[in-house]
Scaffold this motif. Structure first.
Motif, PDB file in Angstrom:
ATOM      1  N   HIS A 149       0.190 -10.621   1.537  1.00  0.00           N
ATOM      2  CA  HIS A 149       1.184  -9.661   2.027  1.00  0.00           C
ATOM      3  C   HIS A 149       1.918 -10.231   3.241  1.00  0.00           C
ATOM      4  N   VAL A 150       3.237 -10.197   3.206  1.00  0.00           N
ATOM      5  CA  VAL A 150       4.000 -10.570   4.396  1.00  0.00           C
ATOM      6  C   VAL A 150       3.939  -9.415   5.387  1.00  0.00           C
ATOM      7  N   LYS A 151       3.515  -9.711   6.613  1.00  0.00           N
ATOM      8  CA  LYS A 151       3.545  -8.687   7.657  1.00  0.00           C
ATOM      9  C   LYS A 151       4.919  -8.649   8.303  1.00  0.00           C
ATOM     10  N   TYR A 152       5.405  -9.839   8.707  1.00  0.00           N
ATOM     11  CA  TYR A 152       6.675  -9.921   9.416  1.00  0.00           C
ATOM     12  C   TYR A 152       7.456 -11.145   8.950  1.00  0.00           C
ATOM     13  N   SER A 388       9.903  -6.139   9.486  1.00  0.00           N
ATOM     14  CA  SER A 388       8.564  -5.700   9.102  1.00  0.00           C
ATOM     15  C   SER A 388       8.485  -5.439   7.603  1.00  0.00           C
ATOM     16  N   ASN A 389       7.274  -5.560   7.067  1.00  0.00           N
ATOM     17  CA  ASN A 389       7.021  -5.190   5.679  1.00  0.00           C
ATOM     18  C   ASN A 389       7.382  -3.719   5.503  1.00  0.00           C
ATOM     19  N   PHE A 390       8.326  -3.436   4.625  1.00  0.00           N
ATOM     20  CA  PHE A 390       8.831  -2.081   4.471  1.00  0.00           C
ATOM     21  C   PHE A 390       7.762  -1.128   3.938  1.00  0.00           C
ATOM     22  N   LEU A 391       6.895  -1.627   3.088  1.00  0.00           N
ATOM     23  CA  LEU A 391       5.858  -0.789   2.481  1.00  0.00           C
ATOM     24  C   LEU A 391       4.724  -0.496   3.447  1.00  0.00           C
ATOM     25  N   GLY A 392       4.446  -1.461   4.319  1.00  0.00           N
ATOM     26  CA  GLY A 392       3.229  -1.407   5.106  1.00  0.00           C
ATOM     27  C   GLY A 392       2.083  -1.984   4.302  1.00  0.00           C
ATOM     28  N   GLY A 406       5.884  -0.102   8.626  1.00  0.00           N
ATOM     29  CA  GLY A 406       6.075   0.173   7.212  1.00  0.00           C
ATOM     30  C   GLY A 406       5.787   1.624   6.864  1.00  0.00           C
ATOM     31  N   TRP A 407       6.037   1.978   5.609  1.00  0.00           N
ATOM     32  CA  TRP A 407       5.818   3.353   5.160  1.00  0.00           C
ATOM     33  C   TRP A 407       4.378   3.804   5.373  1.00  0.00           C
ATOM     34  N   SER A 408       3.423   2.944   5.095  1.00  0.00           N
ATOM     35  CA  SER A 408       2.028   3.373   5.245  1.00  0.00           C
ATOM     36  C   SER A 408       1.702   3.709   6.698  1.00  0.00           C
TER      37      SER A 408
END
Length: 735
Positions: A149-152, A388-392, A406-408
């Motif tokens: 997962h990409v964080k940033y 930032s990762n949009f999803l979280g 992110g959303w989460s």
């Protein structure tokens, strides 16, 4: 009553701790970002001191219920006084001229079916991941897992050379990570772009990929950068040519497979697949027929003019294609939500998410996280951007979110905020431990979570408080944190979020009719809107007079105030005098976070004055000194109370306390022959002249014990253990 029972060291200690990490003490603030929120513990202490006949240290941790008590806040902002009053059962009346403030308080106080919200929110996130989740994955540089997962995503601004036309990277520095939360310093090579880790920032050595000597400082400085190809010195920004472009140069990511045996964070340069995903996002956005991305132009303003200098003319230019794609998908899913309150909550989530999903976010090289656009009270345009990762990123085993923005993350925070409404608590410090103490029987909202108890009266409006219809003699108290005469343009900043909410919900929310949150009646200094100290004094006076007329005889009008200049207090005195209110007490209380970017290691104060005023009442005789020396004695006791709370007051703190007392004394001395019919400048001058004749701040400072040398120049916060309460029984003077 507050004057007799308010406990300065006790409340100051709680407020000081709360402001260090306010979201843990008052999770309700996570509903949405608002600026300069005052401590909830302060207003809880004030309310209980006024209406509960028990020692404050006892009632503070007990369940309290005050039905029938009607409390107003004419400048509700983020809603702190109203939330605290509503929590203990009071009927609340609130106004704010800013539609974003109104909306935030509405979302804080409205009951929400949390189960329904949670199901809808996580379904929304899952649907976004199904559609564009691969755009936020990368290949781990250690194990080769392609589902890391990409964080940033880290981007650098780029500029075409004025002479040769080649693109220049505008690196102000090459350091990505300091060796604090990662074992080593991480630098990007200015020649080949590879990342290298080093133990020594002073002498970082050579690039591990090309052998080029690594450097900390970059070529972009003082708005100039030399072209590495033809050596031409280029200026930036170039507003006439529009916003600068960006190049992806690094990623911080999270690999669940490697994490158990890996020390520190995961960094990498973008590979071909990462760059392909950037192009995929651009193509995906080009295929969209967007209906929810606002097309609003940026309006001129004291803060927004900075955006013009960087070539931005419309808000949508402040997002990259991947962010716009994700935001458009989110908006469509929110609009498909059938439950209106859940839809409102999700729209509020998206508005708050915007803080981290834009091209003005920066990457903190020490904390290793994204700094949201409002981490300083302005629009900071830097040369390095953090996406930032949009999803979280979700750790399902621990049920926590990783990273920020992110959303989460937003769903987690919002859920905790609304859970707090159902089960509010206080944090008790005992033997070095923080203990959560639930307060059964208290709750926040227009009605509670299904117990069948009566609904509470919540009357809030997006309106100038001077125009609000409130029956005379109907209020039991006013508690508020009014604007101060400063140049922090909250309305200009909040337009960044407001235009999205307006696009989403404008048809159903009457308060969202205006194109902007800005209002000519707003009570802040603003050069662009020609709002000066006279405007501030007249606006404050009209609201204070309105509220004083609505108060029952002898009911308290309590407000906090904070400014580093004596001049900014003159309108406060004028407003009180015009409203025929007399200050019966003033207390100091920590109200800002000492670690804030705009305060830490500065001479700024973190201390507010709490003014308690009434139309009729009594004041302690010892609080009416007739000389600067007598006032210095009072200030010394206030400073000692703050030290008992764990705060080491600075010179700036002491000055703000003195300003507050001088204002209180000016009101006391001028009230008998005050003429509100004089023009505003003359009324302001009367206050100024009285304070100067009394001796002013210099006269008081000269008598402080040991002079100003006893006070440290900059902020440094310490926490102490509980000690004795403040105040004694003494002679009272009626007014």
């Amino acid at each position: 009553m507050i004057e007799r029972t308010f406990d300065i060291p006790f409340i100051a200690r709680l407020a000081l701790r709360e402001k260090q990490i306010q979201q843990n003490y008052r999770p309700i603030i996570a509903v949405h970002k608002w600026f300069a929120r005052r401590p909830g513990t302060l207003f809880r202490g004030l309310l209980l001191s006024e209406f509960v006949e028990k020692p404050l240290q006892k009632s503070f941790y007990e369940s309290n219920s005050l039905p029938g008590i009607r409390v107003a806040d004419p400048f509700m902002g983020g809603g702190t006084p109203l939330l605290e009053a509503n929590r203990i059962g009071c009927d609340v009346v609130g106004c704010d001229i800013n539609p974003m403030a109104y909306w935030i308080v509405k979302q804080e106080l409205e009951h929400l079916d949390l189960d329904k919200y949670s199901a809808s929110a996580w379904e929304l996130r899952a649907e976004i991941e199904r559609r564009i989740g691969p755009l936020y994955r990368t290949k781990c540089a250690i194990c080769g897992n392609g589902e890391a997962h990409v964080k940033y995503f880290l981007w650098v601004k780029i500029l075409p050379c004025e002479k040769c036309g080649k693109l220049i990277d505008l690196f102000p520095g090459y350091l990505i990570s300091k060796d604090r939360r990662h074992p080593k310093n991480v630098l990007v090579c200015g020649k080949c772009g590879a990342l290298s880790e080093t133990d020594n920032r002073e002498s970082p050595g050579a690039c591990s990929a090309c052998g080029q000597e690594l450097r900390i400082s970059g070529p972009a400085t003082r708005n100039h950068c030399a072209c590495p190809y033809c050596k031409t010195l280029n200026r930036y920004p170039r507003p006439e040519k529009g916003p600068l472009g960006h190049r992806l140069f690094a990623l911080e990511y999270y690999c669940p497979s490697c994490k158990p045996g890996h020390k520190g964070r995961f960094f990498k340069s973008p590979d071909k697949e990462d760059l392909r995903k950037v192009r995929d996002a651009a193509r995906g956005w080009q295929k969209m027929d967007p209906s929810s991305i606002p097309e609003d132009a940026i309006l001129p303003g004291d803060e927004s003019d900075r955006l013009f200098r960087w070539g931005y003319t419309h808000y949508h230019e402040m997002f990259n294609d991947r962010q716009k794609l994700a935001l458009e998908l989110s908006c469509r899913l929110i609009l498909s939500q059938p439950d209106q309150r859940v839809q409102n909550a999700l729209a509020t989530n998206l508005s708050d998410l915007l803080r981290y999903q834009n091209l003005l976010c920066r990457y903190d090289t020490m904390a290793l996280k994204s700094l949201d656009i409002f981490s300083v009270h302005g629009f900071p345009v830097g040369l390095i951007q953090c996406e930032s990762n949009f999803l979280g990123i979700r750790d399902e085993k621990r049920n926590v979110s990783i990273g920020s923005g992110g959303w989460s993350n937003i769903i987690d925070k919002f859920t905790k905020a609304k859970e707090y409404c159902d089960t509010p608590f206080e944090i008790v410090h005992h033997s070095g431990k923080k203990i959560r103490q639930d307060i059964p029987g208290e709750w926040i909202g227009d009605h509670d979570n299904g117990s069948g108890r009566p609904k509470r009266s919540v009357d809030i409006a997006c309106i100038d408080a001077a125009e609000k219809k409130i029956a005379g003699g109907s209020l039991d108290a006013v508690f508020t944190d009014p604007p101060y005469f400063g140049n922090v343009q909250y309305a200009e900043l909040m337009d960044f979020c407001y235009i999205w909410l307006r696009t989403l919900l404008g048809r159903t929310v009457a308060a969202f009719e205006p194109q902007s949150t800005r209002n000519a009646k707003e009570l802040t200094g603003n050069e662009n809107m020609k709002r000066d100290i006279v405007h501030f004094a007249e606006g404050l006076s009209s609201v204070y007079r309105k509220m004083a007329d609505a108060l029952k005889p002898g009911a308290p009008f309590v407000f906090t105030y904070h400014h580093n200049a004596q001049q900014a207090y003159y309108p406060v005195a004028v407003a009180l005098l015009d409203a025929r209110l007399t200050c019966s007490a003033s207390f100091p209380c920590p109200a800002e976070m000492g670690a804030s970017i705009h305060i830490s290691h500065t001479k700024s104060s973190i201390v507010d004055t709490v003014f308690v005023s009434r139309t009729i009442g009594r004041i302690s005789r010892k609080l009416i000194p007739d000389s600067p020396q007598g006032l210095a004695d009072i200030v010394s006791k206030d400073l000692e109370c703050l030290r008992e709370s764990g705060l080491n007051p600075t010179k700036g703190d002491a000055r703000c306390i003195i300003f507050g007392h001088l204002t209180r004394l000016a009101v006391w001395s001028l009230r008998s022959d005050w003429d509100e019919r004089l023009n505003t400048l003359d009324r302001l001058k009367r206050v100024e002249n009285w304070i100067e004749q009394f001796g002013g701040i210099q006269g008081v400072e000269a008598f402080l014990e040991g002079g100003s040398k006893i006070l440290p120049p900059i902020q440094k916060v310490l926490i102490a253990e509980d000690r004795s309460p403040y105040g004694e029984d003494e002679d009272q003077v009626s007014f």
